[in-house]
Design an enzyme around this catalytic site. Structure first.
Site, PDB file in Angstrom:
ATOM      1  N   SER A   1       4.683   2.669   7.916  1.00 44.92           N
ATOM      2  CA  SER A   1       4.312   1.521   7.079  1.00 44.92           C
ATOM      3  C   SER A   1       5.483   1.023   6.247  1.00 44.92           C
ATOM      4  CB  SER A   1       3.166   1.910   6.140  1.00 44.92           C
ATOM      5  OG  SER A   1       1.973   2.051   6.849  1.00 44.92           O
TER       6      SER A   1
ATOM      7  N   HIS B   1       0.817  -1.216   0.000  1.00 46.59           N
ATOM      8  CA  HIS B   1       0.000   0.000   0.000  1.00 46.59           C
ATOM      9  C   HIS B   1       0.855   1.272   0.000  1.00 46.59           C
ATOM     10  CE1 HIS B   1       0.380   0.037   4.536  1.00 46.59           C
ATOM     11  NE2 HIS B   1       0.413   1.329   4.308  1.00 46.59           N
TER      12      HIS B   1
ATOM     13  N   ASP C   1       0.030  -7.387   1.360  1.00 51.32           N
ATOM     14  CA  ASP C   1       0.547  -6.037   1.578  1.00 51.32           C
ATOM     15  C   ASP C   1       2.072  -6.017   1.627  1.00 51.32           C
ATOM     16  OD1 ASP C   1       0.372  -3.316   1.845  1.00 51.32           O
ATOM     17  OD2 ASP C   1       0.090  -3.334   4.011  1.00 51.32           O
TER      18      ASP C   1
END
Length: 473
Positions: free
Chosen positions: A218, A115, A145
């Site tokens: 992230s 992402h 992911d």
């Protein structure tokens, strides 16, 4: 205020005297300084530039002009406010966002989240020593992911990969990343849980921690105290957009497997059965005469799928797959997905109260799976049955769309059926593992069930099938 504090102290003393003495081993708090010094250089800052087409606004009115906050709002939106996902405007504009990653090979391969880079038109990697490189996206897998990117450099510092299966709940862990663009920020906490299943995330047994993870973290690494990477920081649970002590990391063995496939084949090959499953609740276990609620209940099987060819049936409960126990239904997709397509595996099931083992050839998961059932608005008004369902048989066209299955269309749902969740437009496929051939036969079966007993009604709803337990009154 002082009086209350004194009372509190006295109460605490009284409790201490009344309770038995418990020996508590004193330990020093962990020292993360060496970890930060040695592993920090292998962590990178990732800057993403994307062109948003046809958007009319570059920001949300009334909200701070912070890039990370604006990106968060663009992804998830604000109810009633324009500019959120799926809303159109009039002009293109560039947007920037930030993420983290870590170097897994000295020649420039870097792991991060899918992402972080999936919408990128340009990926810029900034190293610990401030050098910057444009990166190429080798591949990204949205289902886990995980993404692999590459920069043209050599002799880079790289992380050491650890064993996430050896992690223990309560063990200290630390994250390094770029929360809100603050490069090489370290935060620490403990492992809160392992093997966590999250909604819509069927292929990753997440590591849950209370390590502070914020936007920009992230794709960064989660380290154990030995300085080994055990996870890739991926998600947080938050009502504010910031850390609330509920962070989720992809186990590094899952991420490395995905990155190796992306590097070698440019795609991910996952095992696939072609079944719909649901949890074995206590009510469903009672209706099937089971003593336990473990396993994955098969609610539907795709025609000509590996499960269909291998002899699995709706109503079977899978207890073990390729020797691996299936405790909850969420265990099965992960186990099947990590099985090599083409492999023949033993599948231990319970069918109508009896244990069986089938030998099943695992297929490869298609990129998209489509199978539809349709509803009808035809104004038919037969009488409602004992549980409040008004039904009629399917037309030939409706049967064809259900791959030839027999079923009964729900015209109206009231009473016990409605309370259990059956809706107008559902298709009743069976009752207690018996196929529903006609409305009369179904109603006779229902009428024969004693009050107080629970029946399991197999329902097709859209593309999915599920068992609905209904208690007969």
């Amino acid at each position: 205020m002082m009086k209350q504090w004194v009372s509190g102290v006295m109460l605490a003393c009284a409790v201490t005297i009344a309770m038995p003495v418990v020996a508590v081993e004193a330990k020093d708090l962990p020292d993360f300084t060496e970890l930060a010094e040695k592993q920090g250089p292998a962590v990178v800052n990732i800057s993403i530039t994307s062109v948003v087409h046809g958007a009319g606004s570059v920001g949300f009115p009334g909200m701070p002009n912070d890039e990370n906050l604006q990106e968060f709002l663009r992804r998830f939106g604000i109810p009633g406010m324009p500019g959120g996902p799926g809303q159109e405007g009039g002009q293109d504009y560039k947007t920037q966002s930030l993420g983290s990653g870590f170097i897994i090979s000295a020649d420039g391969y870097i792991l991060t989240n899918a992402h972080v880079v999936s919408e990128a038109d340009e990926v810029l990697v900034k190293l610990y020593d401030k050098r910057e490189f444009k990166a190429k996206i080798i591949g990204a897998d949205k289902r886990t992911d995980v993404a692999l990117i590459k920069i043209e450099a050599t002799g880079l510092p790289k992380v050491t990969v650890g064993d996430p299966n050896a992690l223990k709940v309560g063990e200290w862990v630390a994250a390094i990343g770029s929360p809100f663009g603050l490069e090489n920020t370290m935060t620490a906490g403990i492992v809160s849980a392992k093997g966590r299943a999250l909604p819509q995330e069927n292929y990753v047994p997440f590591i849950q921690t209370d390590v502070a993870i914020n936007p920009g973290n992230s794709g960064g690494p989660l380290f154990n105290l030995r300085g080994e990477v055990v996870g890739v920081n991926s998600q947080i649970y938050s009502k504010s957009g910031g850390s609330m002590g509920l962070s989720f990391s992809i186990p590094i063995d899952v991420a490395i497997d995905i990155s190796n496939q992306l590097k070698t084949n440019g795609r991910i090959a996952r095992g696939w059965l072609g079944i719909g499953i649901q949890e074995v609740t206590k009510d469903l276990a009672d209706s099937f005469g089971l003593k336990q609620t473990s396993g994955a209940l098969i609610a539907g099987i795709e025609k000509n799928s590996p499960a269909d060819k291998g002899g699995l049936e709706a109503g079977d409960i899978i207890l073990k797959f390729d020797g691996k126990p299936i405790t909850t239904s969420s265990d099965l997709p992960r186990v099947v997905a990590t099985t090599k397509p083409g492999k023949v595996v033993p599948v231990e099931i319970v069918r109508k109260g009896a244990n069986k083992t089938l030998q099943l050839g695992v297929g490869e998961m298609p990129s998209e799976q489509t199978e539809a059932a349709t509803t009808s608005k035809e104004p038919v008004k037969p009488e409602a049955n004992k549980i409040g369902l008004t039904l009629r048989e399917l037309t030939a066209l409706q049967k064809k769309k259900l791959n030839g299955k027999n079923g009964l269309l729900v015209i109206e749902s009231n009473g016990a059926a409605a309370q259990a969740g059956i809706r107008r437009g559902d298709v009743i496929l069976g009752l207690n593992n018996n196929e529903s051939q006609s409305v009369d036969a179904f109603n006779k079966q229902i009428n024969a069930v004693a009050a107080g007993k629970t029946v399991a009604v197999l329902v097709q709803r859209g593309e999915n099938t599920l068992y609905v337990p209904i208690k007969i009154k």
